[in-house]
Motif scaffolding. Structure first.
Motif, PDB file in Angstrom:
ATOM      1  N   MET A   1       1.672 -10.549  -9.217  1.00 11.21           N
ATOM      2  CA  MET A   1       1.313  -9.597  -8.166  1.00 11.21           C
ATOM      3  C   MET A   1       0.073 -10.098  -7.425  1.00 11.21           C
ATOM      4  SD  MET A   1       2.258  -6.744  -6.783  1.00 11.21           S
ATOM      5  CE  MET A   1       3.278  -5.945  -8.018  1.00 11.21           C
ATOM      6  N   ILE A   2       0.165 -10.221  -6.108  1.00  6.73           N
ATOM      7  CA  ILE A   2      -0.966 -10.653  -5.280  1.00  6.73           C
ATOM      8  C   ILE A   2      -1.692  -9.406  -4.768  1.00  6.73           C
ATOM      9  CG2 ILE A   2      -1.702 -11.969  -3.259  1.00  6.73           C
ATOM     10  CD1 ILE A   2       0.885 -13.576  -3.483  1.00  6.73           C
ATOM     11  N   LYS A   3      -2.978  -9.322  -5.057  1.00  9.62           N
ATOM     12  CA  LYS A   3      -3.780  -8.173  -4.636  1.00  9.62           C
ATOM     13  C   LYS A   3      -4.474  -8.499  -3.315  1.00  9.62           C
ATOM     14  CE  LYS A   3      -4.496  -6.601  -9.368  1.00  9.62           C
ATOM     15  NZ  LYS A   3      -5.492  -6.296 -10.433  1.00  9.62           N
ATOM     16  N   VAL A   4      -4.135  -7.740  -2.289  1.00  6.34           N
ATOM     17  CA  VAL A   4      -4.633  -7.983  -0.932  1.00  6.34           C
ATOM     18  C   VAL A   4      -5.513  -6.812  -0.503  1.00  6.34           C
ATOM     19  CG1 VAL A   4      -3.966  -8.265   1.496  1.00  6.34           C
ATOM     20  CG2 VAL A   4      -2.633  -9.383  -0.313  1.00  6.34           C
ATOM     21  N   LEU A   5      -6.618  -7.131   0.148  1.00  7.09           N
ATOM     22  CA  LEU A   5      -7.499  -6.126   0.732  1.00  7.09           C
ATOM     23  C   LEU A   5      -7.535  -6.335   2.238  1.00  7.09           C
ATOM     24  CD1 LEU A   5      -9.661  -3.869   0.514  1.00  7.09           C
ATOM     25  CD2 LEU A   5     -11.364  -5.683   0.225  1.00  7.09           C
ATOM     26  N   ILE A   6      -7.125  -5.323   2.997  1.00  7.43           N
ATOM     27  CA  ILE A   6      -7.150  -5.395   4.459  1.00  7.43           C
ATOM     28  C   ILE A   6      -8.365  -4.634   4.966  1.00  7.43           C
ATOM     29  CG2 ILE A   6      -5.993  -4.787   6.615  1.00  7.43           C
ATOM     30  CD1 ILE A   6      -3.331  -5.005   5.177  1.00  7.43           C
ATOM     31  N   LYS A  33       1.995  -1.476   5.840  1.00  6.82           N
ATOM     32  CA  LYS A  33       3.410  -1.110   5.787  1.00  6.82           C
ATOM     33  C   LYS A  33       4.312  -2.318   6.005  1.00  6.82           C
ATOM     34  CE  LYS A  33       3.000   3.746   7.201  1.00  6.82           C
ATOM     35  NZ  LYS A  33       3.335   4.758   8.247  1.00  6.82           N
ATOM     36  N   ALA A  34       3.867  -3.252   6.838  1.00  5.93           N
ATOM     37  CA  ALA A  34       4.697  -4.421   7.142  1.00  5.93           C
ATOM     38  C   ALA A  34       4.638  -5.487   6.054  1.00  5.93           C
ATOM     39  CB  ALA A  34       4.247  -5.025   8.474  1.00  5.93           C
ATOM     40  N   LEU A  35       3.512  -5.564   5.335  1.00  2.65           N
ATOM     41  CA  LEU A  35       3.290  -6.676   4.419  1.00  2.65           C
ATOM     42  C   LEU A  35       3.538  -6.336   2.953  1.00  2.65           C
ATOM     43  CD1 LEU A  35      -0.022  -8.013   6.010  1.00  2.65           C
ATOM     44  CD2 LEU A  35       2.215  -9.144   6.109  1.00  2.65           C
ATOM     45  N   GLU A  36       3.336  -5.089   2.580  1.00  9.74           N
ATOM     46  CA  GLU A  36       3.450  -4.731   1.162  1.00  9.74           C
ATOM     47  C   GLU A  36       4.892  -4.890   0.701  1.00  9.74           C
ATOM     48  OE1 GLU A  36       0.621  -1.831  -1.294  1.00  9.74           O
ATOM     49  OE2 GLU A  36       1.931  -0.785   0.104  1.00  9.74           O
ATOM     50  N   VAL A  41       0.502  -6.165  -3.310  1.00 10.29           N
ATOM     51  CA  VAL A  41      -0.026  -4.809  -3.321  1.00 10.29           C
ATOM     52  C   VAL A  41      -1.294  -4.798  -2.470  1.00 10.29           C
ATOM     53  CG1 VAL A  41      -1.352  -5.198  -5.452  1.00 10.29           C
ATOM     54  CG2 VAL A  41      -0.748  -2.871  -4.757  1.00 10.29           C
ATOM     55  N   ILE A  42      -1.470  -3.747  -1.668  1.00 12.38           N
ATOM     56  CA  ILE A  42      -2.515  -3.758  -0.639  1.00 12.38           C
ATOM     57  C   ILE A  42      -3.413  -2.534  -0.741  1.00 12.38           C
ATOM     58  CG2 ILE A  42      -2.940  -3.643   1.853  1.00 12.38           C
ATOM     59  CD1 ILE A  42      -0.399  -5.307   2.253  1.00 12.38           C
ATOM     60  N   LYS A  43      -4.724  -2.782  -0.643  1.00  9.81           N
ATOM     61  CA  LYS A  43      -5.723  -1.748  -0.431  1.00  9.81           C
ATOM     62  C   LYS A  43      -6.322  -1.957   0.956  1.00  9.81           C
ATOM     63  CE  LYS A  43      -7.143  -0.875  -5.212  1.00  9.81           C
ATOM     64  NZ  LYS A  43      -8.310  -0.786  -6.140  1.00  9.81           N
ATOM     65  N   THR A  44      -6.939  -0.911   1.501  1.00  8.66           N
ATOM     66  CA  THR A  44      -7.518  -1.021   2.832  1.00  8.66           C
ATOM     67  C   THR A  44      -8.970  -0.552   2.833  1.00  8.66           C
ATOM     68  OG1 THR A  44      -6.798   1.184   3.525  1.00  8.66           O
ATOM     69  CG2 THR A  44      -5.273  -0.659   3.931  1.00  8.66           C
ATOM     70  N   ALA A  45      -9.712  -1.048   3.818  1.00  6.28           N
ATOM     71  CA  ALA A  45     -11.094  -0.632   4.035  1.00  6.28           C
ATOM     72  C   ALA A  45     -11.343  -0.597   5.533  1.00  6.28           C
ATOM     73  CB  ALA A  45     -12.070  -1.585   3.354  1.00  6.28           C
ATOM     74  N   ASN A 213       3.313 -15.298   5.056  1.00  6.06           N
ATOM     75  CA  ASN A 213       3.284 -16.678   4.564  1.00  6.06           C
ATOM     76  C   ASN A 213       1.860 -17.099   4.228  1.00  6.06           C
ATOM     77  OD1 ASN A 213       6.048 -16.953   4.933  1.00  6.06           O
ATOM     78  ND2 ASN A 213       5.883 -18.147   6.823  1.00  6.06           N
ATOM     79  N   ALA A 214       0.914 -16.684   5.067  1.00  7.51           N
ATOM     80  CA  ALA A 214      -0.483 -17.046   4.856  1.00  7.51           C
ATOM     81  C   ALA A 214      -1.047 -16.398   3.594  1.00  7.51           C
ATOM     82  CB  ALA A 214      -1.322 -16.665   6.071  1.00  7.51           C
ATOM     83  N   ILE A 215      -0.583 -15.209   3.263  1.00  4.10           N
ATOM     84  CA  ILE A 215      -1.012 -14.573   2.016  1.00  4.10           C
ATOM     85  C   ILE A 215      -0.606 -15.427   0.824  1.00  4.10           C
ATOM     86  CG2 ILE A 215      -0.596 -12.612   0.474  1.00  4.10           C
ATOM     87  CD1 ILE A 215      -0.386 -10.838   2.972  1.00  4.10           C
ATOM     88  N   TYR A 216       0.640 -15.873   0.805  1.00  8.53           N
ATOM     89  CA  TYR A 216       1.101 -16.707  -0.304  1.00  8.53           C
ATOM     90  C   TYR A 216       0.345 -18.039  -0.336  1.00  8.53           C
ATOM     91  CZ  TYR A 216       5.004 -13.435  -0.700  1.00  8.53           C
ATOM     92  OH  TYR A 216       5.779 -12.299  -0.862  1.00  8.53           O
ATOM     93  N   TRP A 217       0.080 -18.611   0.842  1.00 11.50           N
ATOM     94  CA  TRP A 217      -0.630 -19.884   0.914  1.00 11.50           C
ATOM     95  C   TRP A 217      -2.074 -19.740   0.448  1.00 11.50           C
ATOM     96  CZ3 TRP A 217      -4.832 -20.892   4.226  1.00 11.50           C
ATOM     97  CH2 TRP A 217      -5.265 -22.224   4.270  1.00 11.50           C
ATOM     98  N   ALA A 218      -2.734 -18.653   0.837  1.00  8.74           N
ATOM     99  CA  ALA A 218      -4.154 -18.462   0.526  1.00  8.74           C
ATOM    100  C   ALA A 218      -4.384 -17.929  -0.883  1.00  8.74           C
ATOM    101  CB  ALA A 218      -4.789 -17.515   1.548  1.00  8.74           C
ATOM    102  N   ASN A 219      -3.342 -17.422  -1.535  1.00  9.29           N
ATOM    103  CA  ASN A 219      -3.477 -16.891  -2.887  1.00  9.29           C
ATOM    104  C   ASN A 219      -4.078 -17.947  -3.806  1.00  9.29           C
ATOM    105  OD1 ASN A 219      -3.134 -15.073  -5.053  1.00  9.29           O
ATOM    106  ND2 ASN A 219      -1.160 -16.000  -5.568  1.00  9.29           N
TER     107      ASN A 219
END
Length: 239
Positions: A1-6, A33-36, A41-45, A213-219
């Motif tokens: 699971m990739i944890k993303v913060l937007i 909504k588009a990426l999760e 999994v995404i959190k926002t700030a 794609n960039a999320i997977y690359w930057a993980n």
């Protein structure tokens, strides 16, 4: 699971009706909504709560940060920007979108003015793929067509990218390095130009494909504090 913060300022959407009409819940929610998906999994700030959300504890658990900013760069506390920069040096991936080229974290990571020319004139943009073999460009054709985007133009005062993936060309004639990869410390950085707040750019399936794609690359595959250890003995003496 990739944890993303937007992080999204969430200012335009509350102060400008034309922006609210495009992103009624905010750019951060449209992206979430588009990426999760099953493995993201995404959190926002937002700028209002970033000091409470982007803590040392939260950033330590974040694999990839996505940053959108424009009119409130100055409202991001320096300690939050420094926390993000430190996390990138240690290995967290980060994706800077559109006018975040002028954000505190991006300018700190680049070490340059990060200035450019711009014009908001509803110009069509073709975002041309420079390297179709790169992981970030997979699933994209020769170019992405955006019927309207804010025009950005060279010179763009950033360091030479480690890899240039996209070049934007506008009907007004300008060209711009629209997709750039960098490495800082252990962290991967991707800057992607499309995404002006008053245009529906983040509903474009190819734009979303690039960001995902960039999320997977930057993980990160390696994440560790960068230290300056004192090695008291030569290697030969330790054997």
């Amino acid at each position: 699971m990739i944890k993303v913060l937007i992080f999204n300022e969430f200012v335009h959407e509350q102060t400008e009706e034309k922006v609210k009409a495009v992103y009624p819940e905010g750019i951060h929610i449209a992206l979430k909504k588009a990426l999760e998906c099953d493995d993201i999994v995404i959190k926002t700030a937002t700028v209002e709560n970033c000091a409470e959300v982007i803590t040392d504890e939260e950033i330590a658990q974040t694999d990839v940060c996505i940053w959108w900013g424009h009119m409130a760069h100055h409202k991001v506390p320096d300690e939050v920007a420094d926390r993000v920069v430190k996390a990138v040096h240690e290995g967290m991936g980060i994706i800077f979108l559109h006018s975040s080229h002028f954000s505190k974290p991006f300018k700190k990571l680049m070490g340059t003015p990060c200035a450019l020319t711009w014009r908001e004139n509803d110009d069509r943009e073709l975002v041309w793929v420079c390297d179709p073999s790169h992981p970030i460009t997979q699933g994209i054709g020769r170019f992405i067509k955006l019927d309207m985007e804010e025009t950005y133009g060279e010179p763009f005062s950033i360091p030479e990218p480690d890899k240039l993936l996209f070049i934007g060309h506008y009907e007004g004639g300008e060209v711009f390095r629209a997709g750039c990869c960098f490495k800082r410390g252990n962290g991967n950085i991707f800057y992607f130009q499309p995404g002006h707040e008053s245009y529906p750019t983040y509903y474009n399936k190819d734009v979303i494909r690039v960001i995902k794609n960039a999320i997977y690359w930057a993980n990160p595959i390696y994440r560790n504090p960068i230290t300056c250890p004192h090695v008291k003995k030569p290697l030969e003496d330790e054997e």
